[in-house]
Design a protein around this motif. Structure first.
Motif, short mmCIF file in Angstrom:
data_model
loop_
_atom_site.label_atom_id
_atom_site.label_comp_id
_atom_site.label_asym_id
_atom_site.label_seq_id
_atom_site.Cartn_x
_atom_site.Cartn_y
_atom_site.Cartn_z
N GLU A 102 -7.28 0.46 6.59
CA GLU A 102 -7.65 0.01 5.40
C GLU A 102 -6.56 0.25 4.22
O GLU A 102 -6.23 -0.72 3.74
CB GLU A 102 -9.02 0.41 5.07
N ALA A 103 -6.19 1.41 4.35
CA ALA A 103 -5.25 1.87 3.22
C ALA A 103 -3.86 0.97 3.46
O ALA A 103 -3.25 0.69 2.53
CB ALA A 103 -4.99 3.37 3.39
N LYS A 104 -3.36 0.98 4.56
CA LYS A 104 -2.15 0.26 4.98
C LYS A 104 -2.19 -1.28 5.21
O LYS A 104 -1.24 -1.82 5.35
CB LYS A 104 -1.47 0.93 6.26
N ARG A 105 -3.46 -1.68 5.14
CA ARG A 105 -3.87 -3.14 5.19
C ARG A 105 -3.23 -3.78 6.53
O ARG A 105 -2.64 -4.63 6.81
CB ARG A 105 -3.28 -3.93 4.14
N LEU A 106 -3.52 -2.71 7.84
CA LEU A 106 -2.88 -3.13 9.16
C LEU A 106 -3.90 -4.21 9.87
O LEU A 106 -5.19 -4.06 9.56
CB LEU A 106 -2.83 -2.10 10.05
N PRO A 107 -3.47 -5.00 10.83
CA PRO A 107 -4.57 -5.89 11.54
C PRO A 107 -5.62 -4.98 12.33
O PRO A 107 -6.52 -5.59 13.00
CB PRO A 107 -3.82 -6.73 12.10
N ALA A 108 -5.08 -3.91 12.90
CA ALA A 108 -5.93 -2.99 14.00
C ALA A 108 -5.64 -1.54 13.32
O ALA A 108 -4.78 -1.26 12.78
CB ALA A 108 -5.50 -3.24 15.19
N ARG A 109 -6.66 -0.87 14.10
CA ARG A 109 -6.32 0.73 13.90
C ARG A 109 -5.08 1.17 14.29
O ARG A 109 -4.96 0.94 15.48
CB ARG A 109 -7.75 1.50 14.57
#
Length: 210
Positions: A102-109
């Motif tokens: 969420e912090a890095k706005r990534l598409p997946a963990r």
């Protein structure tokens, strides 16, 4: 005689009889057969924070395989640059990775190794602890800062003074100042995005300093 396997918020290793809530390692062994430290302070970039007991396993501390390390609590481990273990703390590790996403706005963990690459650059300046200058107003709970050369944990509107035995005093959290932060920036983002680490019980009991 205690081993030099306690970890402070700066990531330094020291000997003390105090027992912490968590243990962990830095990716392997970096002690001698005589159970003393070598010149190294890590074996790889996989710095993890584990529970003390897991599936009845018994460990030979500082035996053949790992240099086991011990932490007062999880905020201490995070400040030193360790992340939750995906084996013995899977639920917490998944929550940590989700907050990272969420912090890095990534598409997946992210995978563990992806996080370890980032953390290794953020926690070290050569062989020394890397400090990060930040405004204290922006810091989440459980972040660690240096004040007058001593580590303090952010806890609401207070700063808690860290000792190997627990938090022993509190003082008001200043406002509008820039401080040296021990906790790596990526972990600050994880904390800001909802990850809740396990505190030592003294954090709830500590009184204001005289």
């Amino acid at each position: 005689m205690p081993l030099q396997n306690r970890v402070n918020p700066l990531g330094e290793l020291f000997a003390a009889p105090a027992r912490g809530l968590f243990f962990g390692n830095r990716g392997g062994r970096f002690h001698t057969n005589a159970k003393t430290l070598t010149s190294r302070r890590w074996a790889s970039r996989q710095w993890i924070c584990c529970v003390l007991a897991f599936k009845g396993r018994r460990r030979d501390v500082w035996g053949r395989f790992y240099t086991e390390l011990f932490f007062l609590d999880e905020p201490t481990a995070l400040a030193a640059g360790h992340r939750p273990c995906f084996e013995c703390r899977r639920k917490e590790a998944q929550a940590f990775a989700e907050a990272w996403r969420e912090a890095k706005r990534l598409p997946a963990r992210p995978y563990a190794d992806e996080m370890d690459i980032v953390l290794h650059g953020e926690r070290l300046d050569g062989r020394a602890k890397r400090l990060h200058r930040r405004g204290i107003d922006s810091l989440p709970d459980a972040a660690f800062v240096l004040r007058d050369g001593e580590p303090y944990a952010v806890h609401g509107d207070a700063l808690l003074r860290w000792t190997p035995e627990g938090y022993d005093s509190r003082k008001p959290r200043p406002r509008g100042v820039t401080v040296d932060v021990l906790t790596p920036p990526a972990i600050l983002s994880v904390l800001s995005n909802g990850y809740r680490p396990h505190w030592h019980p003294s954090a709830k009991k500590v009184r204001p300093a005289d």
